[in-house]
Design an enzyme around this catalytic site. Structure first.
Site, mmCIF file in Angstrom:
data_model
loop_
_atom_site.group_PDB
_atom_site.id
_atom_site.type_symbol
_atom_site.label_atom_id
_atom_site.label_comp_id
_atom_site.label_asym_id
_atom_site.label_seq_id
_atom_site.Cartn_x
_atom_site.Cartn_y
_atom_site.Cartn_z
ATOM 1 N N SER A 160 0.852 -1.187 0.000
ATOM 2 C CA SER A 160 0.000 0.000 0.000
ATOM 3 C C SER A 160 0.884 1.232 0.000
ATOM 4 C CB SER A 160 -0.884 -0.014 1.252
ATOM 5 O OG SER A 160 -1.552 1.220 1.411
ATOM 6 N N TYR A 219 -1.955 0.434 10.707
ATOM 7 C CA TYR A 219 -1.982 -0.226 9.393
ATOM 8 C C TYR A 219 -0.693 0.058 8.628
ATOM 9 C CZ TYR A 219 -3.684 -1.253 4.627
ATOM 10 O OH TYR A 219 -3.835 -1.733 3.342
#
Length: 233
Positions: free
Chosen positions: A135, A149
């Site tokens: 990501s 995250y």
């Protein structure tokens, strides 16, 4: 049995499902790793064979079982797309140890185990490919709430680099694919904008297929994709 085979975790929806369809249309055998295995409705319309196998990223034995089943079905494994992942929002200070451990286990530990289980097959192909779907949160921390995250995705990006080093002399090439917001069940609620303003799973799938098809002499360590303008991405 000479067709190339790709394993795609999280293959039931979103990026995984889109990548599976693109790869199968290109003639690859596709083995989908899913919590609840089910063949997609397009499975009979593509050039490659499609199989579904139970895969739970939180279960350490699951990767070994899936790789063995794929090897038995197709005779070879040429690529792994480690796409399964979870998001738990929270700051690194407020989070519980349990949430931290779960994120790291699923987003980092599970891809490592999956690639390790398929390692001999990837090396035997002479041009094994590994895609770690990370990501842009694995490149920068956008907010305190996304910090937990981000830690897991920074580690996932590092995992891709470590795999690339470990396998380079064996012909294995690894890439960390780092998208921003994608129009998936996970991405849409977070972005809070219409799906058409986000990167589509299909566009990301085509990018992953392109990276897998590159020759050994064109190693791409990271591939960043964004639907928004940021200073670096």
């Amino acid at each position: 049995m000479n067709e190339r085979t790709v394993l795609i975790s999280g293959g039931g929806r979103g990026i995984g499902a889109a990548t599976a369809r693109v790869m199968a249309a290109a003639g690859w055998n596709v083995s989908l790793g899913m919590r609840s295995p089910a063949l997609p409705d397009w499975a009979g319309e593509v050039a490659g064979a499609v199989a579904a196998h139970r895969y739970d990223a939180a279960d350490p034995q699951s990767a070994t079982d899936w790789v063995a089943a794929a090897r038995e079905s197709f005779g070879r494994i040429d690529a792994v797309v480690a796409n399964a992942g979870i998001m738990i929002r929270g700051t690194v200070i407020e989070t519980s140890d349990a949430d931290f451990d779960e994120l790291m286990a699923v987003n980092v530990g599970a891809p490592r185990r999956l690639v390790k289980a398929a390692w001999d097959d990837l090396a035997a192909s002479g041009r094994g490919r590994v895609i770690i779907v990370s990501s842009l949160s694995g490149k920068r921390v956008k907010s305190a709430g996304s910090g937990l995250y981000s830690v897991s995705k920074f580690a996932a990006t590092g995992l891709a680099h470590a795999i690339r080093h470990a396998g380079f002399e064996l012909g294995i090439r690894a890439t960390a694919v780092c998208p921003g917001f994608v129009a998936t069940d996970m991405g849409l609620p977070l972005a809070k904008v219409p799906a058409e303003e986000l990167t589509s799973p299909e566009d990301l799938a085509r990018s992953i297929a392109f990276l897998i098809e590159l020759p050994n002499t064109s190693s791409v360590a990271e591939f960043a994709v964004n639907c928004r303008l940021e200073e670096s991405f």
